[in-house]
Design an enzyme around this catalytic site. Structure first.
Site, mmCIF file in Angstrom:
data_model
loop_
_atom_site.group_PDB
_atom_site.id
_atom_site.type_symbol
_atom_site.label_atom_id
_atom_site.label_comp_id
_atom_site.label_asym_id
_atom_site.label_seq_id
_atom_site.Cartn_x
_atom_site.Cartn_y
_atom_site.Cartn_z
ATOM 1 N NE ARG A 25 -3.994 -1.709 1.962
ATOM 2 C CZ ARG A 25 -3.802 -2.894 2.742
ATOM 3 N NH1 ARG A 25 -2.832 -3.004 3.733
ATOM 4 N NH2 ARG A 25 -4.912 -3.921 2.675
ATOM 5 C CE LYS A 59 -0.635 12.134 -16.252
ATOM 6 N NZ LYS A 59 -0.986 12.559 -17.768
ATOM 7 C CD GLU A 91 7.439 14.324 -24.011
ATOM 8 O OE1 GLU A 91 6.716 15.286 -23.937
ATOM 9 O OE2 GLU A 91 7.053 13.265 -24.325
ATOM 10 C CE LYS A 111 5.490 15.991 -15.977
ATOM 11 N NZ LYS A 111 5.702 14.794 -16.519
ATOM 12 C CD GLU A 171 -3.903 14.590 -17.940
ATOM 13 O OE1 GLU A 171 -2.569 14.225 -17.947
ATOM 14 O OE2 GLU A 171 -4.551 13.611 -18.774
ATOM 15 N NE ARG A 185 0.125 15.738 -15.134
ATOM 16 C CZ ARG A 185 0.799 15.293 -14.136
ATOM 17 N NH1 ARG A 185 0.525 15.313 -12.945
ATOM 18 N NH2 ARG A 185 1.857 14.316 -14.430
ATOM 19 C CG ASN A 235 -1.631 15.010 -22.624
ATOM 20 O OD1 ASN A 235 -0.883 14.246 -22.317
ATOM 21 N ND2 ASN A 235 -3.049 14.958 -21.902
ATOM 22 C CG HIS A 283 2.115 13.770 -25.870
ATOM 23 N ND1 HIS A 283 2.661 14.912 -25.944
ATOM 24 C CD2 HIS A 283 2.902 12.631 -25.127
ATOM 25 C CE1 HIS A 283 4.036 14.530 -25.224
ATOM 26 N NE2 HIS A 283 3.975 13.514 -24.770
ATOM 27 C CG HIS A 297 0.122 8.796 -27.126
ATOM 28 N ND1 HIS A 297 -0.474 9.349 -26.096
ATOM 29 C CD2 HIS A 297 1.437 8.658 -26.730
ATOM 30 C CE1 HIS A 297 0.238 9.387 -24.833
ATOM 31 N NE2 HIS A 297 1.408 9.109 -25.353
ATOM 32 C CG HIS A 344 6.899 9.026 -26.233
ATOM 33 N ND1 HIS A 344 5.590 8.847 -26.524
ATOM 34 C CD2 HIS A 344 7.064 10.163 -25.318
ATOM 35 C CE1 HIS A 344 4.941 9.819 -25.648
ATOM 36 N NE2 HIS A 344 5.980 10.727 -25.004
#
Ligand SMILES: NC(=O)c1ccc[n+]([C@@H]2O[C@H](COP(=O)([O-])OP(=O)(O)OC[C@H]3O[C@@H](n4cnc5c(N)ncnc54)[C@H](O)[C@@H]3O)[C@@H](O)[C@H]2O)c1
Length: 359
Positions: A116, A138, A180, A222, A232, A236, A240, A243, A247, A259
């Site tokens: 946990r 993330k 990025e 960021k 997000e 946020r 993207n 992206h 993607h 990527h």
């Protein structure tokens, strides 16, 4: 050395140290009684592991995974859990992610879920992980054909970036990460964008002070965004930028392109739509497009089956609610979430980057 402190819910949460060595690693962040398990991958283990072990100065467990996105899945997570259980790692012990974004995302997810929640430290070794994935909390893995479908928001105790680690990074991976950084500049920081243009040769030469400035510029963008919207819910989403299309091309090309290469293509598409919507001038669009070229990033690609790319895009989890929340540029350094991008506009942007059409 540069230091940023990332806040979460208005309070300081973790430091990001950017340095030319491990000399400033705050060893007191790991209690004397805590055991440490480094999670890395087989490439990184051969080039970066020993210097980190020296810094930690204690016996550490090491678990190395096979490199690459194809291993960012629940099978790898399960193998790591089994290793931790077998070695009786306690909740008070610490995981250290030593690697690129794949290792960072998996380790963060294991840290979030093992017993946990167990502390973890990010020591990113790829440029992509240094400029982007190591901060923001993330974590997660891919599931079936869906990228990052299973995950958690979970914050590290520390992010320690040693730019020396980049010496062994293959050139293609270096420029993969640069995409990025360029994205960060485009969405939120026109001064940083101009700095990138003015320092393109120094960046390619990988001069350490320049790398520190490059990483700090991108992480500052960021940090500002994730502090305002950690989960997000709105702002946020601007991260993207590039992206949505990126993607889809990544998947369409069967992950044969990196990527960051796909993000570069996606940024060109988004900038093209921004131009067609009269947000950007034609000159700005071409400047953005051509900025990727000196960094060995593609601005066009061969033989896209545009219908297939659009189909993949519609299945993206960001599109699941049926709305095309596309991130566009109102101007260089200011991204907006645009809910009204039509399929026709996306199609036209894909035609622009399709080698057959563009040349
Ligand atoms: N969590 C986030 O916010 C976030 C953000 C962006 C991307 N990501 C994720 O990051 C991943 C991509 O990260 P990546 O590009 O770092 O990929 P990666 O982790 O696969 O690393 C790329 C390659 O470089 C090698 N490598 C890394 N550091 C090295 C070094 N110093 N020397 C030699 N080889 C080295 C790795 O072994 C690998 O082969 C994707 O899974 C993406 O989804 C996450």
């Amino acid at each position: 050395m540069e230091k940023l402190t990332v806040n979460y819910e208005g309070k300081p949460c973790y430091d990001v140290i950017i340095d030319k060595s491990f000399d400033n690693f705050p060893s007191d962040i790991i209690k004397d009684s805590a055991r440490v398990c480094i999670i890395t991958d087989d490439n990184v283990a051969t080039v970066c592991l020993d210097s980190l072990k020296d810094v930690l100065g204690k016996d550490v467990l090491v678990y190395s995974i096979a490199p690459g996105e194809k291993n960012k899945n629940l099978d790898t997570v399960r193998d790591i859990y089994a290793f931790l259980v077998k070695n009786d790692l306690a909740r008070s012990d610490v995981l250290v992610a030593l690697g690129g974004g794949v290792v960072g995302d998996i380790t963060g997810f294991v840290a979030a879920t093992y017993k946990r929640g167990i502390s973890f430290i990010q020591v990113p070794t790829s440029l992509l992980a240094m400029v982007d994935s190591s901060i923001g909390g993330k974590t997660g893995v891919d599931f079936d054909e869906y990228k990052n479908m299973v995950g958690a928001f979970y914050m590290p105790e520390l992010v320690y970036i040693n730019v020396e680690m980049l010496r062994s990074l293959p050139e293609r991976e270096f420029y993969n990460g640069f995409a990025e950084a360029m994205k960060s500049a485009l969405i939120r920081d026109s001064i940083y964008y101009s700095w990138l243009i003015d320092n393109m040769y120094e960046i390619s030469d990988k001069e350490p002070e320049t790398l520190i400035r490059l990483i700090k510029g991108s992480l500052s963008v960021k940090k500002d965004v994730v502090e305002k919207d950690p989960k997000e819910e709105s702002l946020r989403m601007i991260l993207n930028f590039g992206h949505t299309v990126g993607h889809a091309i990544e998947k369409y090309k069967g992950f044969e392109l990196k990527h960051g290469e796909c993000v570069a293509l996606g940024c060109v598409c988004a900038a093209f739509i921004s131009w067609k919507k009269d947000y950007l001038t034609m000159e700005e669009y071409y400047e953005i497009r051509d900025m990727f070229v000196p960094f060995n990033l593609p601005i066009s690609t061969e033989m896209l089956d545009i219908d297939k790319v659009l189909d993949i895009m519609k299945k993206d989890k960001k599109f699941i609610d049926g709305r095309r929340r596309f991130i566009l540029l109102k101007k260089i350094g200011k991204a907006v979430i645009d809910p009204d991008v039509t399929e026709q506009e996306i199609r036209a942007s894909l035609e622009e980057i399709n080698f057959d059409e563009a040349w």
